[in-house]
Design an enzyme around this catalytic site. Structure first.
Site, PDB file in Angstrom:
ATOM      1  N   THR A  85       0.836  -1.192   0.000  1.00 38.99           N
ATOM      2  CA  THR A  85       0.000   0.000   0.000  1.00 38.99           C
ATOM      3  C   THR A  85       0.861   1.227   0.000  1.00 38.99           C
ATOM      4  OG1 THR A  85       0.038  -0.045   2.367  1.00 38.99           O
ATOM      5  CG2 THR A  85      -1.852  -1.076   1.311  1.00 38.99           C
ATOM      6  N   THR A 115      10.935  -1.343  -1.761  1.00 36.65           N
ATOM      7  CA  THR A 115      12.262  -0.776  -2.030  1.00 36.65           C
ATOM      8  C   THR A 115      13.324  -1.833  -2.322  1.00 36.65           C
ATOM      9  OG1 THR A 115      12.692  -0.722   0.343  1.00 36.65           O
ATOM     10  CG2 THR A 115      11.878   1.294  -0.669  1.00 36.65           C
ATOM     11  N   ASP A 116      13.093  -3.075  -1.861  1.00 35.12           N
ATOM     12  CA  ASP A 116      14.153  -4.084  -1.985  1.00 35.12           C
ATOM     13  C   ASP A 116      14.645  -4.248  -3.422  1.00 35.12           C
ATOM     14  OD1 ASP A 116      13.972  -4.419   0.672  1.00 35.12           O
ATOM     15  OD2 ASP A 116      13.516  -6.566   0.646  1.00 35.12           O
ATOM     16  N   LYS A 119      19.950   0.265  -4.027  1.00 33.65           N
ATOM     17  CA  LYS A 119      19.631   0.299  -2.592  1.00 33.65           C
ATOM     18  C   LYS A 119      20.896  -0.094  -1.847  1.00 33.65           C
ATOM     19  CE  LYS A 119      16.391  -1.275   0.914  1.00 33.65           C
ATOM     20  NZ  LYS A 119      15.247  -2.086   1.292  1.00 33.65           N
TER      21      LYS A 119
END
Lengths: 492, 641
Positions: free
Chosen positions: A138, A214-215, A293
């Site tokens: 979400t 984000t991974d 990242k």
């Protein structure tokens, strides 16, 4: 996704269940009353039945340790089957061991609420139109206080309720493409997303946001850079490092800044828009092929590698840090090219790697291998033979560097020269993950190694740069007095 | 405040006083609760700073919590100061929590058992929202260890609602305008929270019960000492009033006064409500209007307004109909209802330079001209029953201020607003924030539940210190005075005291005085008395018992031991050259002293002089009382003879 991400915590509890499944659970709870022992199994479930109580029962439990009054909560399925979770009337949760329970009496029933407030997203013809694609989780979410489960807010109305600032930026349209954690993203999702982007561009949208965990955001950033070429509008990937149900979350600011970037910024490329510093100050716009990242939990985790970012988004302006980006256009021209070969691997080299690592890829009919080599692009001698075999059998083998910064320069040392001779292709300064995505994409077009090489070494979206600027590699070393003094002058 | 005012049970019963405590006590652990940072505080400059903002999150019912919304209205830039060794990425909220600190959990279990709580089988960490910025996550991680306990007090029980284990918050450095600064070193130091039922009947009792719980906590020997290591919150309401939380009272002595003042304030607010009702003002009939009145003060002689206009600020006025006189009604010693309103404006609109509002009847004192006042009154069409309130500052803040003035005035029609209030040393209090609703608790999805196994609990139960109330009775029976009992019962020296008194034939009072008062005396002299081992203390009394020295020598020997922590008592005696003395030797020394007098009858005070002479030799070797007896007897014989 992680912006997102209450699902993250649920995943922690059960890595195997997918986000999609969680939503289904939520839905089921919403509509079905019969799930009386939600999350309880084995001995705990048996005990609940024996006691004649169920989830959401307001109970008085007498145990060997005392009397506990509260509402029985669902239990995470991965926790043991020896405890019952009770929400005490003061809001705290505690666990009661089933074999310490002497008796339980139901005095009421208080079912959890699952509702997100929704108000109509204000539209006007003066604002740009932005489409937000959801890929899972979400953008904004609210935790159910009783269960710890997540209720995703995703519709424009729900998002408006959670982040009212959005209404001042654009007319927002949302579309949920799928609901999965970012580590479960794969070719199917990349292709769907690329096609959906093409359709939105065609229909005249001014910018696109992709909510993403984000991974693997940088993996998606890379593949979309190849699958969606020369878009006329910004395509902005965004997520969050702290879930949006917390007051300190970066989700709202990330969403606001990425929406502003999608609606107004001049960069018509696939970009990642995430926190610059860990402080609530500004976001950076990173090129989709040069971003990575770099920290498992920091807010400022995304960094442009081997170059400088495209720009800065503050609450009031855009600062463009370079000029070589594709400019926003009025036309609707875009090339959507969704080729993808799945049998490609990254091999992260380590000393003493055995030949069978490579052999097994050959035996399993892999078509491409991206090596993340040491230093300037090296592996040990025992791998020469299997690598030669791979190339002889028509497998595309590319070299990248596990140092992340810097170019593959295999002509400097004997090892490099040996590997070049075998036919390993240096991938310049492509990041390993980017080279992986590009090779998958290239092999999706052709299996002719010469053709593949041409595609691989021709930059499409900044994945290979001709030069590394002097400020493309600045990792300040903490602890050095002058560094600490300098950094101390600024917010982190 | 007289004792009568704080201790009159009948008076407070009629007033309907309800009072409960929340005692927060830091635990003496090596590391923090959810990360591996050292639990230490800093007084030097920070090594880095970060900036954050807090955003309210939706409550369970899809609404924003009142406190959360209030904090959001303040639009604060929250600055966190970081330190190298005591702050890591956890405190910065850039890393999820690590597993719960076992040492802290064990101490909390011990404390929960001492408070006779029912221990939970599994601890679930919850998040308690705080949007004031005091915690970078925006919530405090907290868990219940035990519930439904009790402690004895007078002839009844004070019931304990719950005992929690939680992380401490940041220390506030400053809060000026829209910038609040926190030091993060204290963040996540483990603390226990003891919450009592409102079983306290008078303000004086509140102080006593807090003191008792504090002593019970200290009796474990595993809690932190020093300024700020224990903080008391007191919940107070009176009949018809509302629960108000008096926050962070730093000293026990302030509690009684603070509670009495709060009871008085609530009574005053109820009287104001009744007065408003008489005037026909309720939430429904309340009327107010506000306007930007800056232009009236364009050429004002008022220094404050000149400054506001110079800084491009705005002045707003709000008229509250039929509120005349209400703002001047006293609520606390030296404070009026106007201060209630000003407090709210100070916090929520960030108008912290006082005074921050001015209202009818005080305009002249504020150097407003009669023409300006006339204009205002005309503008708002004011009747003598109305009141005008002015606020000023940055326009966005002034708008907030005016809206808060209205909110507070409306609240007055229903009595006492539910608030958290800050207590000052003079016992009065001021607005800190709206009391959080029940919706600010939710599970911490980053922490798995921690089971408390029966064997482990049993292990802790067996090692519990003696209950302080039992200990005190036991010490009283030994004949110790009350101050000695109070001091020794929570002293780290209690164990060695018990051993000495049990094994040696010594006067318990002497032992207690030595361990508590003499050691404290040395500590005040700047000596680190912790360096004296329990073994040395035991040896000291053993050798005293063997008449190796007199009790007068104890301070000298203790001081030697502090300065030479590796030396034994025996060594101390040798190096201080204290030799034991027999009665025979004493008598001989007295005889020798007496032989110096040629005509003793002519000497003015022979006892004093002789004692002086004898003590030169007998000091530290023979009990002074005994020396006096011998000198007196011998002197009498000598003079008479």
């Amino acid at each position: 996704m992680y912006i997102i991400a209450h699902s993250y915590s649920l995943l922690n509890k059960n890595p195997k269940i997918s986000c999609k499944y969680l939503y289904i659970i939520n839905k089921v709870v919403r509509v079905a009353e019969e799930d009386m022992y939600k999350g309880y199994r084995g001995a705990a479930k048996k005990k609940l039945k024996e006691l004649g109580v169920k989830v959401w029962s307001d109970v008085i439990i007498k145990s060997t340790r005392g009397i506990f009054k509260g509402v029985i909560l669902p239990r995470a399925e991965t926790e043991d089957d020896q405890h019952i979770v009770l929400k005490l009337h003061n809001g705290y949760n505690v666990g009661i061991k089933i074999n310490s329970i002497k008796s339980a009496r139901e005095v009421g029933y208080k079912k959890g609420h699952y509702k997100i407030p929704e108000s109509e997203f204000p539209r006007s013809s003066e604002k740009p139109n932005v489409t937000l694609f959801g890929t899972g989780g979400t953008i904004a979410s609210r935790l159910d206080y009783r269960t710890g489960a997540v209720i995703p807010a995703f519709s424009p109305g729900e998002l408006y309720g959670a982040v009212p600032e959005l209404a001042g930026i654009c007319n927002l349209k949302t579309e949920k493409l799928y609901g999965i954690f970012s580590e479960n993203m794969g070719p199917e999702q990349y292709i769907t997303t690329a096609k959906a982007i093409g359709k939105e561009i065609e229909s005249g949208v001014d910018g696109i946001i992709i909510g993403h965990g984000t991974d693997t955001m940088h993996h998606t950033g890379a593949i979309l850079s190849f699958m969606v070429q020369k878009p006329p509008v910004p395509i902005v990937l965004v997520g969050s490092q702290r879930s949006s149900d917390r007051p300190s979350s970066d989700a709202a600011l990330n969403l606001i800044n990425s929406t502003r970037a999608a609606a107004y910024c001049d960069i018509a490329e696939v970009i990642v828009c995430m926190f610059g510093p860990t402080s609530d100050q500004y976001n950076l716009l990173h090129r989709g092929t040069r971003v990575r990242k770099m920290h498992s939990s920091y807010r400022s985790t995304f960094r442009t590698i081997g170059d400088i970012p495209l720009g800065i988004v503050t609450s009031t302006e855009f600062k463009y840090l370079r000029k070589d980006y594709n400019k926003r256009r009025k036309d609707r021209d875009v090339t959507i090219d969704t080729a993808f070969e799945e049998k490609v691997a990254i091999v992260y080299y380590y000393p003493n790697m055995m030949p069978d690592m490579i052999e097994s890829l050959i035996d399993h009919k892999y078509k491409g291998i991206v090596i993340a080599g040491t230093g300037l692009g090296h592996v040990n001698k025992p791998l020469y033979k299997p690598l030669k075999r791979a190339i002889d059998e028509g497998i595309a083998v590319y070299m990248t560097v596990q140092t992340l910064w810097g170019y593959v320069q295999m002509y400097v040392y004997d090892t490099g020269r040996d590997l070049l001779k075998i036919g390993v292709v240096p991938a310049e300064n492509m990041l390993p993950e980017v080279a992986y995505m590009k090779l998958s994409w290239a092999l999706g077009h052709t299996s002719n190694l010469e053709e593949v090489k041409k595609i691989m070494l021709t930059p499409i979206a900044g994945e290979i740069t001709e030069r590394e600027p002097h400020n493309g590699y600045i990792i300040l070393q903490g602890g050095i007095p002058e560094v600490d003094e300098f950094v101390g002058k600024y917010m982190r | 405040m007289s004792k009568e005012l704080t201790d009159n049970e009948e008076y407070y019963r009629k007033l309907g006083l309800k009072c409960g405590l929340e005692i927060h006590q830091q635990l003496k652990t090596e590391k923090k609760l959810f990360c591996r940072c050292k639990a230490l505080l800093h007084n030097d400059d920070p090594s880095a700073v970060i900036l954050r903002h807090m955003r309210p999150t939706l409550s369970e019912l899809g609404e924003y919590d009142g406190t959360a919304l209030m904090e959001f209205k303040t639009k604060k830039n929250v600055i966190y100061q970081l330190y190298d060794d005591t702050v890591c990425t956890y405190e910065m909220d850039d890393t999820p929590p690590f597993r719960l600190n076992q040492q802290a959990l064990d101490i909390a279990l011990e404390v929960a058992l001492l408070h006779n709580c029912s221990i939970v089988d599994e601890i679930h960490i919850s998040r308690k929202q705080y949007l004031d910025g005091s915690i970078p996550t925006g919530f405090q991680r907290t868990g219940i260890i035990g519930i439904d306990g009790w402690i004895p007090y007078k002839n009844r029980k004070i019931r304990i609602i719950q005992l929690g284990l939680e992380e401490d918050a940041c220390r506030e450095v400053s809060d000026v305008g829209h910038k609040i600064i926190f030091k993060t070193d204290r963040l996540s130091i483990p603390l226990v929270e003891v919450v009592t039922y409102p079983d306290i009947r008078t303000p004086a009792e509140a102080g006593e019960v807090a003191n008792f719980i504090g002593r019970l906590l200290r009796s474990t020997g595993k809690v932190r000492r020093g300024l700020g290591s224990v903080r008391q919150d007191v919940n107070v309401s009176i009949g018809g009033g509302t629960r108000v939380e008096l926050k962070g009272i730093p000293k026990l002595q302030y509690i009684a006064k603070a509670v009495a003042n709060e009871a008085r304030r609530q009574k005053a607010l109820l009287d104001i409500r009744d007065e408003l009702r008489l005037r026909g003002i309720t939430k429904g009939t309340f009327q107010s209007e506000y306007q930007n009145v800056t232009s009236i003060f364009k050429n004002s002689g008022c220094k404050r307004f000149k400054e506001v206009i110079k800084n491009k600020g705005k002045i707003y006025g709000i008229v509250l109909r039929v509120f005349a006189g209400i703002f001047d009604k006293p609520t606390q010693p030296g404070k009026t209802f106007g201060d209630e309103v000003a407090g709210r404006v100070r916090v929520i609109a960030c108008q912290d330079v006082m005074p921050n509002i001015v209202y009818s009847n005080h305009f002249e004192e504020f150097s407003l001209s009669s023409e300006e006042i006339n204009q205002l009154e005309k503008l708002f069409n004011v009747k003598s029953t109305d009141v005008i309130v002015l606020a000023w500052g940055d326009e966005a803040d002034v708008k907030t201020a005016v809206s808060e003035i209205k909110i507070r005035a409306v609240d007055a029609t229903s009595g006492v607003p539910s608030e958290t209030r800050q207590v000052f040393p003079d016992g009065t209090n001021d607005f800190e924030r709206i009391l959080p609703g029940p919706n600010r608790m939710y599970p911490d999805t980053d922490s798995p539940p921690t089971p408390i196994l029966e064997e482990h609990l049993e292990h802790i139960r067996k090692a519990l210190p003696e209950r302080i109330w039992d200990c005190e009775k036991r010490l009283e029976k030994l004949g110790l005075t009350e101050p000695l009992v109070k001091s020794l019962s929570i002293s780290r020296n209690l164990k060695v005291f018990d051993k000495i008194v049990e094994k040696l034939d010594v006067n318990p009072i002497l032992v207690a005085v030595t361990l508590e008062e003499k050691l404290k005396w040395l500590r005040r002299k700047g000596k680190n008395v912790d360096l004296i081992s329990d073994e040395s203390l035991y040896q000291l009394f053993e050798m005293l018992n063997e008449n190796k020295f007199s009790k007068e020598a104890i301070p000298t020997i203790l001081e030697f031991l502090v300065d030479n922590p590796n030396k034994t008592v025996k060594k101390a005696i040798a190096e201080l050259d204290i030799k034991s003395m027999s009665i025979e030797e004493l008598q001989r020394v007295v005889d020798e002293a007496l032989t110096r007098y040629s005509n003793p009858k002519k000497i003015s005070s022979p006892f004093k002089i002789t004692m002086g002479e004898v003590m030169k030799i007998a000091r530290n070797r023979m009990d002074g009382k005994l020396v006096a007896e011998v000198v007196e007897t011998k002197l009498r014989t000598f003079i008479d003879g």
